[in-house]
Design an enzyme around this catalytic site. Structure first.
Site, PDB file in Angstrom:
ATOM      1  N   ALA A 117      15.152  32.075   3.616  1.00  0.00           N
ATOM      2  CA  ALA A 117      15.995  31.714   2.461  1.00  0.00           C
ATOM      3  C   ALA A 117      17.480  31.622   2.811  1.00  0.00           C
ATOM      4  O   ALA A 117      18.305  31.429   1.918  1.00  0.00           O
ATOM      5  CB  ALA A 117      15.782  32.721   1.340  1.00  0.00           C
ATOM      6  N   ALA A 118      17.811  31.744   4.067  1.00  0.00           N
ATOM      7  CA  ALA A 118      19.224  31.781   4.456  1.00  0.00           C
ATOM      8  C   ALA A 118      19.961  30.483   4.147  1.00  0.00           C
ATOM      9  O   ALA A 118      21.073  30.500   3.621  1.00  0.00           O
ATOM     10  CB  ALA A 118      19.351  32.125   5.940  1.00  0.00           C
ATOM     11  N   GLY A 119      19.366  29.347   4.473  1.00  0.00           N
ATOM     12  CA  GLY A 119      20.029  28.068   4.248  1.00  0.00           C
ATOM     13  C   GLY A 119      20.268  27.790   2.771  1.00  0.00           C
ATOM     14  O   GLY A 119      21.365  27.359   2.378  1.00  0.00           O
ATOM     15  N   ASP A 120      19.260  28.031   1.943  1.00  0.00           N
ATOM     16  CA  ASP A 120      19.413  27.811   0.506  1.00  0.00           C
ATOM     17  C   ASP A 120      20.457  28.755  -0.085  1.00  0.00           C
ATOM     18  O   ASP A 120      21.263  28.353  -0.927  1.00  0.00           O
ATOM     19  CB  ASP A 120      18.078  28.004  -0.218  1.00  0.00           C
ATOM     20  CG  ASP A 120      17.079  26.909   0.105  1.00  0.00           C
ATOM     21  OD1 ASP A 120      17.502  25.807   0.511  1.00  0.00           O
ATOM     22  OD2 ASP A 120      15.865  27.160  -0.047  1.00  0.00           O
TER      23      ASP A 120
END
Length: 175
Positions: A117-120
């Site tokens: 979930a890092a990019g989002d």
């Protein structure tokens, strides 16, 4: 500010970005999943694009990012994008605007458990900071801190920081 990904039909993204840009909205594109070069009639409406290294490669057809990151970013800028936020994993994010040298915003190393979930979370944090009147430099710094929290946790939704955690980071960064 409107954030798009490519998980819906490309024609829909092109159409909506055009309509929303004409309404004066800021457009952020997270080009995932990247399937190749994107049409100029989309790119001219994108204020910020946030590819990771593999997406940047797919979008530009530049396969070797070592030493070619700025050239790849320039290719997207030449299509009309205003600013590239190229995620380079544990090294941070390169911010590249037309006519300027790219600048890497590093992140402090942490124990990475799950990057799902890092990019989002990064993209949402950039949008939050920009919507609150911050510069892109401040927005990226804030977003890096939020993404750093995310990668230290397992899971997707369960790794996203709570509203209180976001407030704490925001206050520490933007005071």
């Amino acid at each position: 500010i409107v954030i798009f990904q490519l998980e819906i039909p490309l024609e829909t993204v092109v159409y909506a970005a055009d309509k929303l840009k004409k309404m004066g909205k800021t457009i952020i594109l997270d080009p995932a999943p990247a399937v190749g070069e994107l049409p100029d009639n989309l790119m001219k409406n994108v204020d910020y694009i946030k590819p990771n290294e593999s997406e940047l490669s797919a979008l530009t057809r530049i396969t070797d990012m070592d030493g070619n990151m700025e050239s790849a970013c320039e290719k997207l800028l030449s299509q009309g994008v205003q600013c590239v936020l190229a995620s380079i994993g544990a090294r941070g994010v390169m911010v590249k605007r037309r006519g300027e040298k790219g600048k890497v915003y590093n992140v402090r190393k942490v124990k990475v458990i799950d990057t799902t979930a890092a990019g989002d979370s990064f993209t949402a944090s950039v949008a939050y900071a920009l919507a609150n009147g911050r510069s892109i430099e401040e927005a990226v710094t804030f977003a890096n801190e939020i993404a750093k929290l995310v990668v230290q946790r397992k899971g997707t939704q369960s790794s996203i920081p709570s509203e209180e955690e976001v407030r704490v980071v925001w206050k520490s960064m933007i005071s």
